[in-house]
Design a protein around this motif. Structure first.
Motif, PDB file in Angstrom:
ATOM      1  N   ILE A  21       0.877  -1.131  -0.099  1.00  0.00           N
ATOM      2  CA  ILE A  21      -0.171   0.012  -0.134  1.00  0.00           C
ATOM      3  C   ILE A  21       0.857   1.187  -0.149  1.00  0.00           C
ATOM      4  CG2 ILE A  21      -1.560   1.437   1.398  1.00  0.00           C
ATOM      5  CD1 ILE A  21      -2.835  -1.386   2.404  1.00  0.00           C
ATOM      6  N   SER A  58       2.168   1.932  -3.275  1.00  0.00           N
ATOM      7  CA  SER A  58       1.119   2.083  -4.521  1.00  0.00           C
ATOM      8  C   SER A  58       0.506   3.462  -4.511  1.00  0.00           C
ATOM      9  CB  SER A  58       0.194   0.863  -4.358  1.00  0.00           C
ATOM     10  OG  SER A  58       0.767  -0.403  -4.371  1.00  0.00           O
ATOM     11  N   ILE A  59       0.333   4.198  -3.272  1.00  0.00           N
ATOM     12  CA  ILE A  59      -0.520   5.494  -3.345  1.00  0.00           C
ATOM     13  C   ILE A  59       0.410   6.498  -3.372  1.00  0.00           C
ATOM     14  CG2 ILE A  59      -2.034   4.352  -1.414  1.00  0.00           C
ATOM     15  CD1 ILE A  59      -0.659   6.069   0.749  1.00  0.00           C
ATOM     16  N   SER A  60      -0.261   7.475  -4.171  1.00  0.00           N
ATOM     17  CA  SER A  60       0.562   8.749  -4.554  1.00  0.00           C
ATOM     18  C   SER A  60       0.290   9.678  -3.458  1.00  0.00           C
ATOM     19  CB  SER A  60      -0.404   9.391  -5.623  1.00  0.00           C
ATOM     20  OG  SER A  60      -1.800   9.646  -5.426  1.00  0.00           O
ATOM     21  N   TYR A 106      -3.035   6.481   4.344  1.00  0.00           N
ATOM     22  CA  TYR A 106      -3.773   5.291   4.493  1.00  0.00           C
ATOM     23  C   TYR A 106      -3.695   5.127   6.014  1.00  0.00           C
ATOM     24  CZ  TYR A 106       0.677   3.090   5.654  1.00  0.00           C
ATOM     25  OH  TYR A 106       1.569   2.653   6.337  1.00  0.00           O
ATOM     26  N   ILE A 115      -7.708   3.687   2.308  1.00  0.00           N
ATOM     27  CA  ILE A 115      -6.928   4.548   1.569  1.00  0.00           C
ATOM     28  C   ILE A 115      -8.065   5.577   1.335  1.00  0.00           C
ATOM     29  CG2 ILE A 115      -5.716   4.851  -0.617  1.00  0.00           C
ATOM     30  CD1 ILE A 115      -4.687   1.798  -0.440  1.00  0.00           C
ATOM     31  N   LEU A 155      -7.693   4.844  -7.819  1.00  0.00           N
ATOM     32  CA  LEU A 155      -7.974   3.613  -6.941  1.00  0.00           C
ATOM     33  C   LEU A 155      -7.868   2.421  -7.538  1.00  0.00           C
ATOM     34  CD1 LEU A 155     -10.775   5.088  -4.747  1.00  0.00           C
ATOM     35  CD2 LEU A 155      -8.394   5.226  -4.264  1.00  0.00           C
ATOM     36  N   ILE A 162      -4.314   1.701  -7.930  1.00  0.00           N
ATOM     37  CA  ILE A 162      -3.593   1.194  -6.663  1.00  0.00           C
ATOM     38  C   ILE A 162      -3.965  -0.289  -6.497  1.00  0.00           C
ATOM     39  CG2 ILE A 162      -3.819   1.502  -4.188  1.00  0.00           C
ATOM     40  CD1 ILE A 162      -4.145   4.507  -4.673  1.00  0.00           C
ATOM     41  N   GLU A 163      -5.053  -0.552  -6.737  1.00  0.00           N
ATOM     42  CA  GLU A 163      -5.597  -2.169  -6.747  1.00  0.00           C
ATOM     43  C   GLU A 163      -4.986  -3.003  -7.419  1.00  0.00           C
ATOM     44  OE1 GLU A 163      -9.649  -4.784  -7.735  1.00  0.00           O
ATOM     45  OE2 GLU A 163     -10.061  -2.516  -7.237  1.00  0.00           O
ATOM     46  N   SER A 191      -1.802  -2.487  -8.645  1.00  0.00           N
ATOM     47  CA  SER A 191      -0.482  -2.534  -8.064  1.00  0.00           C
ATOM     48  C   SER A 191      -0.268  -3.418  -6.889  1.00  0.00           C
ATOM     49  CB  SER A 191       0.037  -1.068  -7.716  1.00  0.00           C
ATOM     50  OG  SER A 191       1.329  -1.274  -7.229  1.00  0.00           O
TER      51      SER A 191
END
Length: 717
Positions: free
Chosen positions: A516, A519-521, A526, A536, A546, A549-550, A552
């Motif tokens: 996580i 993956s998140i910008s 989160y 998130i 999103l 992200i899922e 990734s």
């Protein structure tokens, strides 16, 4: 050779000289079907180092490869040292041909508006139209090239008319106030002889001389005829109107384009000297009829300029836009208060200008945002200077660029076009640009404060002792994010990640957490809700973020001994608090499911009646003091076993059930009575009002007062 876009690098674009240069350049651009990008500075007589860097950052950011050539106007810079630094940048970064205009002090100009013959024409007017044979010249500094050109023109005219030039006929000055003020004092006191007329090397000195004489009781032209030079608006607006001479700046601008075209085509050129000049007749020389047609047109233009100044003052732009809480609100207010003479005005901002301190020029591959009036934006590469579909909406072919910066922090640049009939803008545009820069910095500082609040919110979400999530704090944080969106195009995004491991290895969850994080910008946050759920969330413009992200996280965890579940939604910014909280509480049920009676483990019959009595008691009288120890003692069991029995019987821990009973009673009292919040708290078993408010907010996502207000508005509807 095919070409279509040239650049003009100038200092001030507001004075008469700059307007005339640009008038000539514009005319030639129309004839040759050229687009002209004007890179202007807002520098003034005094400039600090940080401010200078912010101004220079624009010229260091220009992709000169899109320009077929450049016209550089050194004389338009108030500070010569600043103009020298500008030219150094051009020499270093620009490989296209450069034409230098009208500066014989430092550079070797390609085009020169000659002052010698223009000043000779002004002198001849005083001799021929007014029979002046005794004329004094207050010149510029001795030895300064432009000053000596004026002196030479003055002497040549005297000689042509058979007049001598005595030693005291030329007085050296400074183009400013000291020399004319001193001359007026000596003249009125009788210390020096009185001539028939005094010519000044620029309009400022002529105006100063007239004012100084008027203070002593002398009238112009009755006691002394006066004329200036440069043809400025200051002289035209003076009373009496100062006779002056406008050098051939427009003709020089036109010739500069012709010379640049020749250089672009590889043709060698010789320096061009433009000898024309235009007399601007006023009353100060003694003329009674002063170019009535031309003066009426200029009066009309200056009248509307003064109206624009008054309009701008009354609008109080800085106070209006600096209070904007978001960039979208700022853009709406900015366009509502635009200067009338500005046909198009675009802010081209760096994507990271709001959150980072950037003093460096634009990078080669950097992306800019062309802001729209509604707060949305169009992305385009900084290397192109403008979006590909940017229109030219006026006949002048001039597009003006100015730096957006505060001190040395460089945000991007503004792009503007003037309205029909306008070559450039009124001087109020300088104030407008300065105030836009100040307002952008206000927004940036406010965003920094929001970042501090953001960190405080994050710190308050999880209880430091128990590690459990404070749901009320989390909801408040999410709502705060939604309410403080900077752009109208942003939406609130939320994703739940469910982790089901096939073994008890805690490393699985750590690996998911790492996925996580990777993956998140940066605009998203989160948090771990419980052992098997991550949340998130944040504001974003990307409606596919999103899903990305899922994919990734799934890709990274595909070989791990666990299964993942995902759920995500987007909510538009600006929705009501009630709607937002309703959506969040709905999502909460996904990771805090209630256990049904059918799923409960059986409880021995001898405890059932007592447990039901206890539960009935706490729901009917939640204000009483209860403890699991006393109930356990009444049932002749240990406290731990009592808690186990209670959860087996009702599917919820005793302490949790007591809280829900008290909150349910609080909701009822807040909705149906006018009891003060303190009395409601006491009626529900809370001795400490702040603790009640905190727990109520935790459970409902709302404060007691706001909950009551909302319920009453529902009943009214």
């Amino acid at each position: 050779m095919k070409f279509g876009t040239i650049g003009v690098v100038a200092g001030s674009i507001f004075g008469t000289m700059a307007k005339e240069y640009l008038r000539g350049i514009s005319q030639a651009a129309k004839e040759k079907n050229l687009k002209v990008l004007v890179f202007a500075s807002l520098e003034s007589f005094e400039i600090e180092e940080d401010y200078e860097k912010g101004e220079l950052a624009l010229l260091e950011s220009v992709n000169y490869g899109v320009l077929d050539g450049i016209i550089f106007i050194p004389n338009s810079f108030t500070l010569r040292s600043f103009g020298d630094k500008v030219y150094e940048i051009l020499q270093k970064r620009c490989t296209a041909p450069i034409v230098i205009m009208d500066d014989v002090l430092t550079y070797q100009p390609d085009v020169i508006a000659d002052h010698e013959k223009a000043f000779a024409a002004l002198t001849s007017h005083m001799i021929e139209a007014h029979n002046c044979t005794d004329i004094v010249l207050i010149a510029g500094p001795e030895g300064e090239v432009l000053s000596e050109q004026r002196i030479s023109g003055f002497r040549n005219s005297l000689a042509e008319h058979g007049l001598s030039c005595a030693e005291d006929t030329v007085i050296y000055g400074d183009y400013w106030l000291n020399a004319p003020t001193s001359y007026a004092e000596k003249l009125v006191s009788g210390e020096i002889r009185k001539p028939q007329a005094v010519l000044c090397a620029n309009d400022i000195m002529a105006i100063t001389l007239e004012r100084a004489l008027a203070e002593k009781g002398w009238e112009v032209p009755q006691n002394l005829a006066i004329a200036g030079y440069d043809g400025t608006d200051y002289a035209f607006k003076s009373h009496p109107r100062i006779t002056s001479c406008l050098p051939a700046y427009a003709e020089a601008g036109h010739e500069a384009v012709q010379t640049l075209i020749a250089k672009i085509n590889g043709i060698e050129t010789e320096p061009q000297r433009i000898n024309a000049g235009k007399l601007i007749i006023g009353e100060s020389c003694g003329c009674l009829h002063c170019n009535l047609g031309e003066n009426a047109e200029r009066n009309h233009e200056l009248y509307y300029d003064s109206l624009f100044d008054e309009f701008y003052d009354n609008r109080n732009l800085l106070m209006r836009v600096a209070t904007a809480q978001s960039l979208s609100e700022f853009m709406r207010k900015l366009y509502q208060n635009m200067i009338p003479s500005v046909m198009i005005h675009k802010l081209c901002l760096r994507k990271n200008w709001l959150n980072e301190t950037i003093s460096s020029p634009l990078q080669e591959n950097e992306i800019l945002m062309e802001m729209q009036p509604d707060g949305s934006y169009i992305e385009f590469p900084a290397s192109s200077l403008l979006p590909s579909d940017y229109p030219i909406l006026n006949e002048n072919r001039l597009i003006f660029f100015t730096s957006l910066h505060f001190g040395m922090d460089f945000y991007g640049y503004s792009v503007a076009q003037s309205g029909e009939g306008k070559i450039t803008f009124e001087s109020v545009y300088r104030r407008f640009c300065h105030e836009v820069n100040v307002a952008l910095e206000e927004i940036r500082m406010r965003n920094r404060l929001k970042t501090s609040v953001y960190k405080m919110h994050l710190a308050s979400i999880r209880d430091p002792l128990s590690g459990s999530i404070d749901w009320g704090a989390l909801l408040n944080f999410m709502m705060w994010l939604s309410e403080n969106s900077q752009l109208s195009t942003e939406r609130f995004a939320i994703m739940l990640v469910f982790v089901k491991s096939r073994d008890s290895n805690s490393n699985i969850r750590l690996k998911v957490k790492k996925s996580i994080q990777n993956s998140i910008s940066k605009e998203l946050s989160y948090i771990r809700i419980n052992d098997s759920t991550y949340c998130i969330f944040g504001m974003t413009e990307n409606d596919k973020i999103l899903t990305m992200i899922e994919n990734s996280i799934s890709q990274e965890q595909q070989n791990e001994n666990c299964s993942l579940g995902f759920y995500h939604e987007y909510f538009k910014s600006g929705i009501s608090r009630e709607e937002f909280l309703s959506n969040m509480n709905r999502l909460r049920q996904m990771f805090e499911p209630k256990t049904t009676n059918e799923e409960l483990a059986p409880v021995h019959s001898r405890y059932v009646k007592m447990l039901k009595f206890i539960r009935k008691e706490i729901y009917e009288h939640p204000q009483a003091e209860y403890s699991k120890e006393s109930f356990a003692e009444s049932m002749y069991v240990s406290t731990m076993y009592f808690q186990k029995l209670y959860k087996q019987m009702f599917g919820i821990p005793f302490t949790r059930d007591l809280i829900e009973a008290r909150i349910a009673m609080a909701k009822e009292l807040l909705s149906e009575t006018n009891l003060p919040v303190a009395e409601v708290a006491e009626a529900c078993g809370y001795k400490n009002l702040p603790y009640f408010i905190r727990q109520f907010s935790h459970e409902t996502g709302d404060t007691p007062n706001h909950f009551r207000k909302h319920k009453r508005s529902e009943n009214t509807d």
